[in-house]
Design a protein around this motif. Structure first.
Motif, short mmCIF file in Angstrom:
data_model
loop_
_atom_site.label_atom_id
_atom_site.label_comp_id
_atom_site.label_asym_id
_atom_site.label_seq_id
_atom_site.Cartn_x
_atom_site.Cartn_y
_atom_site.Cartn_z
N ILE A 59 -28.53 -52.26 -51.17
CA ILE A 59 -27.79 -51.15 -51.78
C ILE A 59 -27.44 -51.50 -53.23
CG2 ILE A 59 -25.67 -49.78 -51.71
CD1 ILE A 59 -25.69 -50.20 -48.62
N GLY A 60 -26.82 -52.64 -53.43
CA GLY A 60 -26.32 -53.00 -54.75
C GLY A 60 -27.39 -53.18 -55.80
N GLU A 61 -28.45 -53.88 -55.47
CA GLU A 61 -29.47 -54.21 -56.47
C GLU A 61 -30.72 -53.34 -56.42
OE1 GLU A 61 -29.43 -56.10 -59.09
OE2 GLU A 61 -27.50 -57.03 -58.70
N ASP A 62 -31.18 -53.03 -55.21
CA ASP A 62 -32.50 -52.42 -55.10
C ASP A 62 -32.52 -50.89 -55.09
OD1 ASP A 62 -33.46 -55.02 -54.97
OD2 ASP A 62 -33.52 -55.03 -52.78
N HIS A 63 -31.64 -50.27 -54.31
CA HIS A 63 -31.78 -48.82 -54.08
C HIS A 63 -30.56 -47.99 -54.43
CE1 HIS A 63 -35.47 -49.93 -52.11
NE2 HIS A 63 -34.80 -50.75 -51.33
N ILE A 66 -28.11 -44.55 -51.73
CA ILE A 66 -28.95 -43.40 -51.39
C ILE A 66 -28.64 -42.89 -49.99
CG2 ILE A 66 -30.80 -44.05 -52.99
CD1 ILE A 66 -32.35 -45.19 -50.59
N ASP A 67 -28.88 -41.60 -49.80
CA ASP A 67 -28.56 -40.94 -48.53
C ASP A 67 -29.12 -41.66 -47.32
OD1 ASP A 67 -27.24 -38.95 -49.92
OD2 ASP A 67 -28.89 -37.51 -49.78
N SER A 68 -30.37 -42.09 -47.39
CA SER A 68 -31.02 -42.66 -46.21
C SER A 68 -30.37 -43.95 -45.73
CB SER A 68 -32.51 -42.86 -46.45
OG SER A 68 -32.72 -43.65 -47.59
N LEU A 69 -29.73 -44.68 -46.60
CA LEU A 69 -29.06 -45.93 -46.20
C LEU A 69 -27.62 -45.68 -45.74
CD1 LEU A 69 -30.37 -48.43 -48.90
CD2 LEU A 69 -31.31 -47.94 -46.63
N PHE A 70 -27.16 -44.45 -45.92
CA PHE A 70 -25.80 -44.06 -45.52
C PHE A 70 -25.90 -42.90 -44.52
CE2 PHE A 70 -25.07 -46.48 -49.25
CZ PHE A 70 -23.79 -46.99 -49.15
N ASN A 71 -26.58 -43.14 -43.42
CA ASN A 71 -26.87 -42.05 -42.47
C ASN A 71 -26.15 -42.17 -41.13
OD1 ASN A 71 -28.25 -44.07 -41.17
ND2 ASN A 71 -30.25 -43.09 -41.25
N ARG A 72 -25.20 -43.08 -41.02
CA ARG A 72 -24.44 -43.25 -39.78
C ARG A 72 -23.05 -42.65 -39.99
NH1 ARG A 72 -25.47 -46.76 -35.63
NH2 ARG A 72 -26.86 -48.03 -36.91
N PHE A 73 -22.98 -41.32 -39.92
CA PHE A 73 -21.75 -40.60 -40.22
C PHE A 73 -20.74 -40.73 -39.08
CE2 PHE A 73 -25.23 -38.47 -42.41
CZ PHE A 73 -24.81 -38.65 -43.72
N GLU A 74 -19.54 -41.15 -39.43
CA GLU A 74 -18.48 -41.32 -38.45
C GLU A 74 -17.20 -40.72 -39.01
OE1 GLU A 74 -18.43 -45.11 -36.51
OE2 GLU A 74 -20.54 -45.46 -36.97
N ASN A 75 -17.14 -39.39 -38.98
CA ASN A 75 -16.04 -38.62 -39.56
C ASN A 75 -15.98 -38.84 -41.07
OD1 ASN A 75 -15.69 -37.84 -36.95
ND2 ASN A 75 -13.56 -38.39 -36.82
N LEU A 80 -22.06 -48.93 -41.67
CA LEU A 80 -23.22 -49.70 -42.15
C LEU A 80 -23.51 -50.78 -41.13
CD1 LEU A 80 -22.23 -50.16 -45.91
CD2 LEU A 80 -23.82 -48.49 -44.95
N PRO A 81 -24.79 -51.11 -40.92
CA PRO A 81 -25.98 -50.64 -41.62
C PRO A 81 -26.43 -49.26 -41.14
CG PRO A 81 -26.65 -52.15 -39.90
CD PRO A 81 -25.14 -52.09 -39.87
N ASN A 82 -27.48 -48.76 -41.77
CA ASN A 82 -28.02 -47.45 -41.41
C ASN A 82 -28.49 -47.41 -39.96
OD1 ASN A 82 -30.25 -49.12 -42.93
ND2 ASN A 82 -31.34 -47.85 -41.45
N LYS A 83 -28.62 -46.20 -39.42
CA LYS A 83 -29.13 -46.07 -38.05
C LYS A 83 -30.59 -45.63 -38.11
CE LYS A 83 -27.73 -41.34 -37.08
NZ LYS A 83 -27.03 -40.46 -36.19
N GLY A 84 -31.32 -45.98 -37.06
CA GLY A 84 -32.72 -45.60 -36.98
C GLY A 84 -33.58 -46.34 -37.99
N GLU A 85 -34.84 -45.98 -37.99
CA GLU A 85 -35.79 -46.58 -38.92
C GLU A 85 -35.78 -45.76 -40.21
OE1 GLU A 85 -40.57 -47.02 -39.20
OE2 GLU A 85 -39.63 -47.78 -37.36
N VAL A 86 -35.53 -46.44 -41.31
CA VAL A 86 -35.48 -45.79 -42.62
C VAL A 86 -36.47 -46.52 -43.52
CG1 VAL A 86 -34.06 -45.38 -44.66
CG2 VAL A 86 -33.07 -45.07 -42.38
N THR A 87 -37.37 -45.75 -44.13
CA THR A 87 -38.34 -46.33 -45.06
C THR A 87 -37.99 -45.88 -46.47
OG1 THR A 87 -40.05 -46.27 -43.36
CG2 THR A 87 -40.79 -46.53 -45.64
N VAL A 88 -37.84 -46.85 -47.35
CA VAL A 88 -37.56 -46.59 -48.76
C VAL A 88 -38.65 -47.31 -49.54
CG1 VAL A 88 -35.91 -46.81 -50.65
CG2 VAL A 88 -35.08 -46.49 -48.32
#
Length: 176
Positions: A59-63, A66-75, A80-88
């Protein structure tokens, strides 16, 4: 809710500035409490280091935040970390049955400003089933509500260009 300080946790990354919260009367911030606690437990050390690398490097250096790395919404917060398989690009982020959760808030969901809270061990299917994790999640949601309220009412100003937060008086020392 008691008074807390919103402070920079890491501002040296190329794509994201990380903030954290610290109770006004505490010596250690919530994010350091999380990483120090779980890094000291042999059973969780590897997962702790993997999560720290995900936060600082991916998150800090590479990407950035972004939305795809912040996809585990809990209210009000994201786990973190993201859920499921995410390709960036050519990188695949996949954390099956990852044992830890660290709670975070992306400011305005568009800037590369992220506030990291505390977290814990994910010991059941839901936060409600993990007693310690549930308490940290509830606390993170309270922090997030107060921070979002401060942004809405102008107490807290977001400088997207500098990736910084300031009080309405321009101070970087933020007490909420």
């Amino acid at each position: 809710m008691n008074t807390f300080v919103l402070e920079i946790w890491d501002n040296e990354a190329g794509k994201c500035t990380f903030y954290t919260v610290r109770w006004a009367d505490a010596g250690e911030n919530e994010t350091d409490k999380f990483f120090n606690k779980y890094n000291a437990i042999p059973e969780w050390k590897g997962a702790t280091q993997q999560l720290l690398s995900f936060v600082l490097d991916s998150i800090g250096e590479d990407h950035g935040a972004i939305d795809s790395l912040f996809n585990r919404f809990e209210n009000e917060v994201v786990g973190l970390p993201n859920k499921g398989e995410v390709t960036v690009g050519e990188i695949v982020f996949l954390f099956p049955n990852f044992p830890l959760r660290l709670y975070a808030l992306r400011i305005n969901n568009r800037t590369d400003l992220v506030i990291l809270f505390n977290g814990g061990v994910k010991s059941s299917q839901t936060n409600q089933g993990s007693r310690d994790l549930n308490l940290k999640w509830r606390e993170a949601c309270q922090f997030a509500r107060r921070i979002e309220e401060a942004i809405r009412n102008g107490e807290l100003v977001v400088d997207k260009r500098k990736r910084r937060l300031y009080t309405d008086f321009g101070d970087e020392e933020i007490l909420l």
